[in-house]
Motif scaffolding. Structure first.
Motif, PDB file in Angstrom:
ATOM      1  N   CYS A 273       1.538 -10.017  -6.740  1.00  0.00           N
ATOM      2  CA  CYS A 273       2.148  -9.777  -5.424  1.00  0.00           C
ATOM      3  C   CYS A 273       2.578 -11.069  -4.743  1.00  0.00           C
ATOM      4  O   CYS A 273       2.896 -11.065  -3.543  1.00  0.00           O
ATOM      5  CB  CYS A 273       1.166  -9.035  -4.528  1.00  0.00           C
TER       6      CYS A 273
ATOM      7  N   LEU B  72       6.105  -9.390   2.553  1.00  0.00           N
ATOM      8  CA  LEU B  72       5.332  -8.457   3.352  1.00  0.00           C
ATOM      9  C   LEU B  72       6.059  -8.070   4.631  1.00  0.00           C
ATOM     10  O   LEU B  72       5.915  -6.947   5.117  1.00  0.00           O
ATOM     11  CB  LEU B  72       3.966  -9.068   3.681  1.00  0.00           C
TER      12      LEU B  72
ATOM     13  N   THR C 246       9.309  -7.647   4.989  1.00  0.00           N
ATOM     14  CA  THR C 246      10.243  -6.582   4.625  1.00  0.00           C
ATOM     15  C   THR C 246       9.496  -5.284   4.349  1.00  0.00           C
ATOM     16  O   THR C 246       9.930  -4.198   4.752  1.00  0.00           O
ATOM     17  CB  THR C 246      11.056  -6.989   3.380  1.00  0.00           C
ATOM     18  N   LEU C 247       8.369  -5.403   3.675  1.00  0.00           N
ATOM     19  CA  LEU C 247       7.580  -4.225   3.330  1.00  0.00           C
ATOM     20  C   LEU C 247       7.081  -3.502   4.578  1.00  0.00           C
ATOM     21  O   LEU C 247       7.060  -2.269   4.633  1.00  0.00           O
ATOM     22  CB  LEU C 247       6.399  -4.651   2.457  1.00  0.00           C
ATOM     23  N   MET C 248       6.706  -4.276   5.580  1.00  0.00           N
ATOM     24  CA  MET C 248       6.138  -3.694   6.787  1.00  0.00           C
ATOM     25  C   MET C 248       7.208  -3.185   7.746  1.00  0.00           C
ATOM     26  O   MET C 248       6.976  -2.235   8.501  1.00  0.00           O
ATOM     27  CB  MET C 248       5.258  -4.720   7.500  1.00  0.00           C
TER      28      MET C 248
ATOM     29  N   PRO D  64      11.008   0.822   6.281  1.00  0.00           N
ATOM     30  CA  PRO D  64      10.364   2.001   5.689  1.00  0.00           C
ATOM     31  C   PRO D  64      10.898   2.374   4.313  1.00  0.00           C
ATOM     32  O   PRO D  64      10.129   2.805   3.446  1.00  0.00           O
ATOM     33  CB  PRO D  64      10.648   3.110   6.713  1.00  0.00           C
TER      34      PRO D  64
ATOM     35  N   ARG E 285       9.381   0.140   1.734  1.00  0.00           N
ATOM     36  CA  ARG E 285       7.977   0.533   1.560  1.00  0.00           C
ATOM     37  C   ARG E 285       7.878   1.807   0.718  1.00  0.00           C
ATOM     38  O   ARG E 285       7.060   1.897  -0.198  1.00  0.00           O
ATOM     39  CB  ARG E 285       7.329   0.727   2.929  1.00  0.00           C
ATOM     40  N   GLU E 286       8.737   2.777   1.020  1.00  0.00           N
ATOM     41  CA  GLU E 286       8.742   4.031   0.270  1.00  0.00           C
ATOM     42  C   GLU E 286       9.077   3.778  -1.200  1.00  0.00           C
ATOM     43  O   GLU E 286       8.451   4.349  -2.104  1.00  0.00           O
ATOM     44  CB  GLU E 286       9.752   5.006   0.879  1.00  0.00           C
TER      45      GLU E 286
ATOM     46  N   THR F 128       8.662   0.945  -2.918  1.00  0.00           N
ATOM     47  CA  THR F 128       7.556   0.220  -3.551  1.00  0.00           C
ATOM     48  C   THR F 128       6.429   1.166  -3.920  1.00  0.00           C
ATOM     49  O   THR F 128       5.896   1.129  -5.045  1.00  0.00           O
ATOM     50  CB  THR F 128       7.024  -0.880  -2.610  1.00  0.00           C
ATOM     51  N   PHE F 129       6.043   2.036  -3.003  1.00  0.00           N
ATOM     52  CA  PHE F 129       4.969   2.990  -3.271  1.00  0.00           C
ATOM     53  C   PHE F 129       5.362   3.959  -4.386  1.00  0.00           C
ATOM     54  O   PHE F 129       4.533   4.309  -5.232  1.00  0.00           O
ATOM     55  CB  PHE F 129       4.626   3.777  -2.006  1.00  0.00           C
TER      56      PHE F 129
ATOM     57  N   VAL G  68      -1.978  -3.456   3.408  1.00  0.00           N
ATOM     58  CA  VAL G  68      -0.972  -2.653   2.718  1.00  0.00           C
ATOM     59  C   VAL G  68      -1.651  -1.743   1.702  1.00  0.00           C
ATOM     60  O   VAL G  68      -1.332  -0.552   1.582  1.00  0.00           O
ATOM     61  CB  VAL G  68       0.071  -3.557   2.024  1.00  0.00           C
TER      62      VAL G  68
ATOM     63  N   VAL H  38      -1.777   2.502   0.782  1.00  0.00           N
ATOM     64  CA  VAL H  38      -1.441   3.104  -0.501  1.00  0.00           C
ATOM     65  C   VAL H  38      -2.629   3.853  -1.108  1.00  0.00           C
ATOM     66  O   VAL H  38      -2.457   4.876  -1.774  1.00  0.00           O
ATOM     67  CB  VAL H  38      -0.962   2.015  -1.495  1.00  0.00           C
TER      68      VAL H  38
END
Length: 300
Positions: free
Chosen positions: A189, A194, A196-198, A201, A204-205, A207-208, A237, A241
């Motif tokens: 990682c 982070l 951008t991830l936070m 959305p 984030r969607e 990535t998950f 994070v 998940v």
């Protein structure tokens, strides 16, 4: 060939003993289903499947046993809960295999080259038990979203990647013995944004979805998972998940910082430096997963 397998396993067992780890022969992966287990599978699971004969014929023996071990032997919950999950799992995976497995490696998919680049997926060697070591260094997932690649398209690419990993583990078992259907998975990682991830959305969607979407179709394939170069805030994070991760899988995950922490941890788990891909500071000259997929597709 059998004598070579025995000699190799004996050498590895000696190394495992020095680490205080169990011998190869003790792993449940070695075991076929016994008579009672075969009867339970037939009476309580297969009998409840739709199109049961076709569904069950879609599995090789390793997958048939693996799913039973994951859903019944090693699962949590009551017997009724485990049986229900087993029925759903055989049905879901069998339906997918009947529809897509024969062409999944040979069918080009929109955005796969971009996704391979963003995931930096590589294949290493085998741990002392014969589990394949592979991993990914998460990169610019935002570029995948902006391409755009949809979540459903990314999930289809991920299924292709995971089917390739499954087949490579199967080949490793055929060459080394005994049966192994689990892998060691490393996820780096260190390059994740982070921010951008936070704040985005859709990133984030995506990535998950990439990290979790295929799990339901490849249960009981994780031996160990090392999340490395993880900044402290990553734990927040991960907390988001983790509810989507199966409880049995969650127990196999370790979150660690840099090489000074994660390399000793891997070695203590029976993963020698010679098996760890160079991308993660090991000594194995890793292969790109995309190249491995191309090779498997050509062979098929």
């Amino acid at each position: 060939k059998e004598e070579a397998h025995v000699t190799m396993t004996a050498e590895e067992d000696a190394k495992l003993s020095k680490l205080g780890l169990a011998a190869n022969a003790t792993l449940v992966e070695n075991r076929d289903l016994d008579g009672k287990e075969e009867a339970y599978l037939k009476e309580h699971i297969v009998s409840k499947l739709e199109n049961a004969d076709a569904v069950m014929s879609s599995f090789d023996e390793m997958s048939r046993v693996r799913i039973y071990r994951g859903m019944i032997t090693n699962n949590k919950g009551t017997e009724a809960e485990r049986t229900k999950e087993a029925i759903e799992t055989y049905q879901r995976i069998g339906n997918w295999r009947l529809e897509s497995a024969a062409t999944v490696l040979t069918t080009p998919l929109k955005g796969e080259e971009l996704l391979f680049k963003a995931m930096n997926s590589v294949v290493g060697g085998l741990d002392l038990y014969g589990h394949m070591v592979w991993g990914e260094r998460l990169g610019d997932i935002a570029s995948v979203v902006d391409h755009p690649v949809t979540v459903d398209e990314a999930k289809a690419i991920r299924m292709k990647m995971m089917e390739a990993v499954r087949l490579m583990q199967t080949k490793a078992t055929e060459e080394r013995g005994p049966r192994r259907y689990k892998q060691v998975y490393i996820i780096d990682c260190g390059e994740v944004s982070l921010g951008t991830l936070m704040t985005r959305p859709k990133v984030r969607e995506m990535t998950f979805a990439l990290l979790g979407s295929a799990n339901a179709f490849f249960p009981e394939t994780m031996w160990k998972c090392f999340i490395v170069n993880a900044p402290f805030v990553f734990r927040s994070v991960y907390a988001m998940v983790s509810p989507f991760i199966h409880p049995v899988t969650k127990e196999k995950i370790k979150i660690l910082s840099g090489p000074s922490k994660f390399l000793p941890e891997m070695q203590h788990a029976g993963i020698e430096l010679e098996a760890i891909p160079e991308q993660f500071h090991g000594k194995f000259q890793h292969l790109k997963l995309s190249d491995c997929i191309a090779k498997l597709a050509a062979e098929s």
